[in-house]
Design a protein around this motif. Structure first.
Motif, short mmCIF file in Angstrom:
data_model
loop_
_atom_site.label_atom_id
_atom_site.label_comp_id
_atom_site.label_asym_id
_atom_site.label_seq_id
_atom_site.Cartn_x
_atom_site.Cartn_y
_atom_site.Cartn_z
N ALA A 69 -11.18 -39.49 -14.20
CA ALA A 69 -11.01 -40.90 -13.83
C ALA A 69 -10.08 -41.06 -12.63
O ALA A 69 -10.33 -41.85 -11.72
CB ALA A 69 -10.49 -41.69 -15.02
N ARG A 70 -8.99 -40.30 -12.62
CA ARG A 70 -8.08 -40.37 -11.48
C ARG A 70 -8.79 -39.94 -10.19
O ARG A 70 -8.60 -40.55 -9.13
CB ARG A 70 -6.87 -39.47 -11.73
CG ARG A 70 -5.89 -40.00 -12.77
CD ARG A 70 -4.73 -39.02 -12.95
NE ARG A 70 -3.69 -39.52 -13.84
CZ ARG A 70 -2.59 -38.84 -14.15
NH1 ARG A 70 -2.38 -37.64 -13.61
NH2 ARG A 70 -1.69 -39.36 -14.97
N GLN A 71 -9.59 -38.89 -10.28
CA GLN A 71 -10.35 -38.45 -9.11
C GLN A 71 -11.30 -39.55 -8.63
O GLN A 71 -11.43 -39.79 -7.42
CB GLN A 71 -11.18 -37.22 -9.46
CG GLN A 71 -10.42 -35.93 -9.62
CD GLN A 71 -11.38 -34.78 -9.91
OE1 GLN A 71 -12.54 -34.80 -9.51
NE2 GLN A 71 -10.89 -33.78 -10.60
N ALA A 72 -11.98 -40.19 -9.57
CA ALA A 72 -12.97 -41.21 -9.21
C ALA A 72 -12.31 -42.39 -8.50
O ALA A 72 -12.84 -42.92 -7.51
CB ALA A 72 -13.71 -41.67 -10.46
N VAL A 73 -11.17 -42.81 -9.01
CA VAL A 73 -10.44 -43.93 -8.39
C VAL A 73 -10.02 -43.56 -6.97
O VAL A 73 -10.15 -44.36 -6.03
CB VAL A 73 -9.23 -44.32 -9.25
CG1 VAL A 73 -8.31 -45.27 -8.50
CG2 VAL A 73 -9.70 -44.96 -10.55
N ALA A 74 -9.53 -42.34 -6.79
CA ALA A 74 -9.13 -41.90 -5.45
C ALA A 74 -10.35 -41.82 -4.53
O ALA A 74 -10.27 -42.22 -3.35
CB ALA A 74 -8.43 -40.55 -5.54
N ASP A 75 -11.46 -41.30 -5.04
CA ASP A 75 -12.66 -41.19 -4.23
C ASP A 75 -13.18 -42.55 -3.79
O ASP A 75 -13.71 -42.71 -2.67
CB ASP A 75 -13.75 -40.44 -5.02
CG ASP A 75 -14.98 -40.17 -4.19
OD1 ASP A 75 -14.86 -39.60 -3.08
OD2 ASP A 75 -16.09 -40.54 -4.63
N ALA A 76 -13.03 -43.54 -4.65
CA ALA A 76 -13.47 -44.90 -4.32
C ALA A 76 -12.47 -45.64 -3.43
O ALA A 76 -12.73 -46.78 -3.02
CB ALA A 76 -13.69 -45.70 -5.60
N GLU A 77 -11.34 -45.02 -3.15
CA GLU A 77 -10.27 -45.61 -2.34
C GLU A 77 -9.79 -46.93 -2.93
O GLU A 77 -9.57 -47.92 -2.23
CB GLU A 77 -10.73 -45.79 -0.89
CG GLU A 77 -11.07 -44.45 -0.22
CD GLU A 77 -11.48 -44.61 1.24
OE1 GLU A 77 -11.91 -45.71 1.62
OE2 GLU A 77 -11.33 -43.63 1.99
N LEU A 78 -9.64 -46.91 -4.26
CA LEU A 78 -9.11 -48.08 -4.96
C LEU A 78 -7.61 -47.92 -5.13
O LEU A 78 -7.09 -46.81 -5.24
CB LEU A 78 -9.76 -48.22 -6.33
CG LEU A 78 -11.21 -48.70 -6.36
CD1 LEU A 78 -11.80 -48.53 -7.75
CD2 LEU A 78 -11.29 -50.16 -5.92
N SER A 79 -6.92 -49.03 -5.20
CA SER A 79 -5.47 -49.02 -5.38
C SER A 79 -5.08 -50.10 -6.37
O SER A 79 -5.53 -51.25 -6.26
CB SER A 79 -4.76 -49.28 -4.05
OG SER A 79 -3.39 -49.53 -4.27
N PRO A 80 -4.24 -49.76 -7.35
CA PRO A 80 -3.76 -50.79 -8.29
C PRO A 80 -3.10 -51.97 -7.59
O PRO A 80 -3.06 -53.07 -8.14
CB PRO A 80 -2.76 -50.02 -9.15
CG PRO A 80 -3.20 -48.60 -9.08
CD PRO A 80 -3.74 -48.42 -7.68
N ALA A 81 -2.63 -51.74 -6.39
CA ALA A 81 -1.97 -52.84 -5.67
C ALA A 81 -2.96 -53.90 -5.21
O ALA A 81 -2.56 -55.03 -4.90
CB ALA A 81 -1.21 -52.28 -4.47
N GLY A 108 -21.17 -60.32 -14.91
CA GLY A 108 -20.01 -60.97 -14.31
C GLY A 108 -18.73 -60.75 -15.09
O GLY A 108 -17.67 -61.28 -14.72
N ALA A 109 -18.78 -59.96 -16.16
CA ALA A 109 -17.58 -59.71 -16.95
C ALA A 109 -16.57 -58.85 -16.21
O ALA A 109 -15.37 -58.95 -16.47
CB ALA A 109 -17.96 -59.04 -18.28
N CYS A 110 -17.06 -58.00 -15.31
CA CYS A 110 -16.17 -57.08 -14.58
C CYS A 110 -16.55 -57.02 -13.11
O CYS A 110 -17.73 -57.15 -12.75
CB CYS A 110 -16.26 -55.67 -15.16
SG CYS A 110 -15.66 -55.48 -16.85
N ASP A 111 -15.55 -56.79 -12.28
CA ASP A 111 -15.79 -56.48 -10.87
C ASP A 111 -16.01 -54.98 -10.69
O ASP A 111 -16.78 -54.55 -9.82
CB ASP A 111 -14.59 -56.90 -10.01
CG ASP A 111 -14.35 -58.39 -10.03
OD1 ASP A 111 -15.33 -59.16 -10.12
OD2 ASP A 111 -13.17 -58.79 -9.97
N ILE A 112 -15.30 -54.20 -11.49
CA ILE A 112 -15.32 -52.74 -11.40
C ILE A 112 -15.35 -52.18 -12.82
O ILE A 112 -14.66 -52.71 -13.70
CB ILE A 112 -14.07 -52.20 -10.67
CG1 ILE A 112 -13.96 -52.76 -9.25
CG2 ILE A 112 -14.07 -50.67 -10.64
CD1 ILE A 112 -12.62 -52.47 -8.58
N VAL A 113 -16.12 -51.12 -13.02
CA VAL A 113 -16.08 -50.41 -14.29
C VAL A 113 -16.00 -48.91 -14.01
O VAL A 113 -16.76 -48.38 -13.19
CB VAL A 113 -17.32 -50.70 -15.17
CG1 VAL A 113 -17.20 -49.97 -16.50
CG2 VAL A 113 -17.49 -52.20 -15.40
#
Length: 404
Positions: free
Chosen positions: A78-90, A177-182
């Protein structure tokens, strides 16, 4: 109009390597990764496809010690996937981000160890972490805890179709429409003495040498090799990804889920449930069979399973299915994670326009008239590809991906 979800990130940990690039390279090499497994030493079948993964190094010792292995693998992917998608908690709205993971057998060894202590009247030694480490839902829960996301969070368990089904369910959360990202996928560590013993008793595991143990669609196939791993894909609404400047790696456009209602462990001999799942995915995507240029097969290397899947593909594609690959010849069978791993490989096949080979296929079963890619990766020109996943109880899932 088909409901789509954009795939913007992929994270993978498999026997081929600790990330997506290594996994792709390993699958394209087309060589079995099975080997003798010390965990299974002394059992009638003592080989597996393990992941070379140091959880302390990847997650930190304190966190790693709290998690069972399937949770460790899920969190690292999951951490890899978030980094690959260039997502940021900020920049994300944590209340609009969901987690859906597929898990099947989860923590057999943890249960066996703790029940043994209880049976020996040593209940005072049962770990207080035993339950939170081992219940299937903890993989998704730990991902949410780690990333601080507060949207829908749940676990799909549909045997070896779990990872693929989780992706289909996740796409539904985007569409509703329940989520923007899953964050969706699957995780499993099937390398346990209990799992190996149970599958051996069922005559489901290959007894061949490690280098040729898993032989999808081969005349001499005799079962699968236990494996482990995880894959997590980031799904987003297709309008959201370009708005934030993200790369869309592929579109998940179709999902089909069916049941054989035939037998507790054997597939329908004609593959009727597998056929209906793939037809449902095609209809859901608004695609004709002729639009599909590749199928990533479930291909477990069991006599009954491969025959049923081949028959289903021959009917869906009117006798001439597109090029097929079966990654379990290289990676083994990671049970509840397999569908997610193979979905990720299907996305990469679309991106690279290259179909990986199927390992160990030396003499194709004459009754299975499929175009199975062998030897080396095959260049293709395709805009749509399907991924099949089937599980005990006759649970079937099919996914249809297209190029972005």
């Amino acid at each position: 109009m088909p409901v789509e979800a954009a795939v913007t990130g992929i994270g993978m940990i498999t026997p081929a390597g600790p990330n997506t690039a290594a996994t792709w390279d390993g699958v394209c090499a087309g060589k079995s990764l099975a080997r003798p497994d010390p965990v299974l030493a002394g059992l009638p079948v003592d080989i597996s496809c393990p992941v070379d993964f140091d959880p302390d190094a990847a997650l930190g010792r304190r966190l790693a010690r709290r998690l069972d292995r399937f949770c460790q693998l899920a969190l690292a992917a999951a951490r890899q996937a978030v980094a690959d998608a260039e997502l940021s908690p900020a920049t994300w709205d944590a209340d609009r981000i969901g987690v859906v993971l597929g898990v099947s057998c989860n923590s057999m060894e943890t249960y066996v160890r703790e029940f043994t202590l209880l049976g020996e009247d040593r209940q005072h030694l049962v770990s207080p972490l035993a339950l939170p480490r081992s219940v299937a839902s903890m993989a998704a829960a730990e991902v949410a805890l780690d990333l601080g996301v507060r949207g829908p969070n749940f676990t799909v368990t549909s045997a070896c179709a779990s990872g693929a089904t989780a992706l289909g369910v996740a796409r539904g959360l985007i569409a509703s429409g329940a989520c923007d990202i899953v964050l969706a996928g699957g995780a499993e560590s099937g390398r346990s003495r209990m799992a190996a013993t149970c599958f051996t008793q069922m005559r489901a595991l290959s007894r061949g040498g490690p280098e040729v143990a898993s032989r999808p669609f081969d005349t001499d196939r005799d079962g699968f090799v236990l494996s482990e791993g995880a894959a997590v894909l980031v799904l987003e609404h297709p309008d959201r990804a370009p708005a934030r400047g993200a790369r869309t790696r592929a579109l998940l456009r179709g999902f089909g889920s069916t049941s054989d209602a035939h037998h507790p462990v054997a597939p329908h001999p004609e593959g009727r449930g597998a056929e209906s799942a793939l037809r449902a995915a095609l209809a859901d995507a608004g695609c004709a069979p002729s639009d599909v240029g590749h199928v990533n097969a479930h291909g477990t290397s069991t006599q009954a399973g491969d025959t049923a899947e081949a028959r289903a593909l021959l009917r869906v594609f009117d006798g001439t299915p597109p090029p097929v690959t079966a990654p379990k010849g290289v990676l083994g069978h990671s049970l509840g994670a397999a569908g997610a791993v193979e979905a990720a490989l299907t996305v990469l096949t679309l991106e690279k326009q290259l179909v990986p080979p199927t390992a160990n296929l030396s003499r194709q079963d004459e009754g299975l008239e499929l175009d199975v890619v062998t030897g080396a990766p095959r260049p293709v020109a395709l805009s749509a590809a399907a991924s099949n996943s089937f599980g005990f109880g006759g649970q079937n899932a099919a996914l249809l991906f297209t190029t972005a």
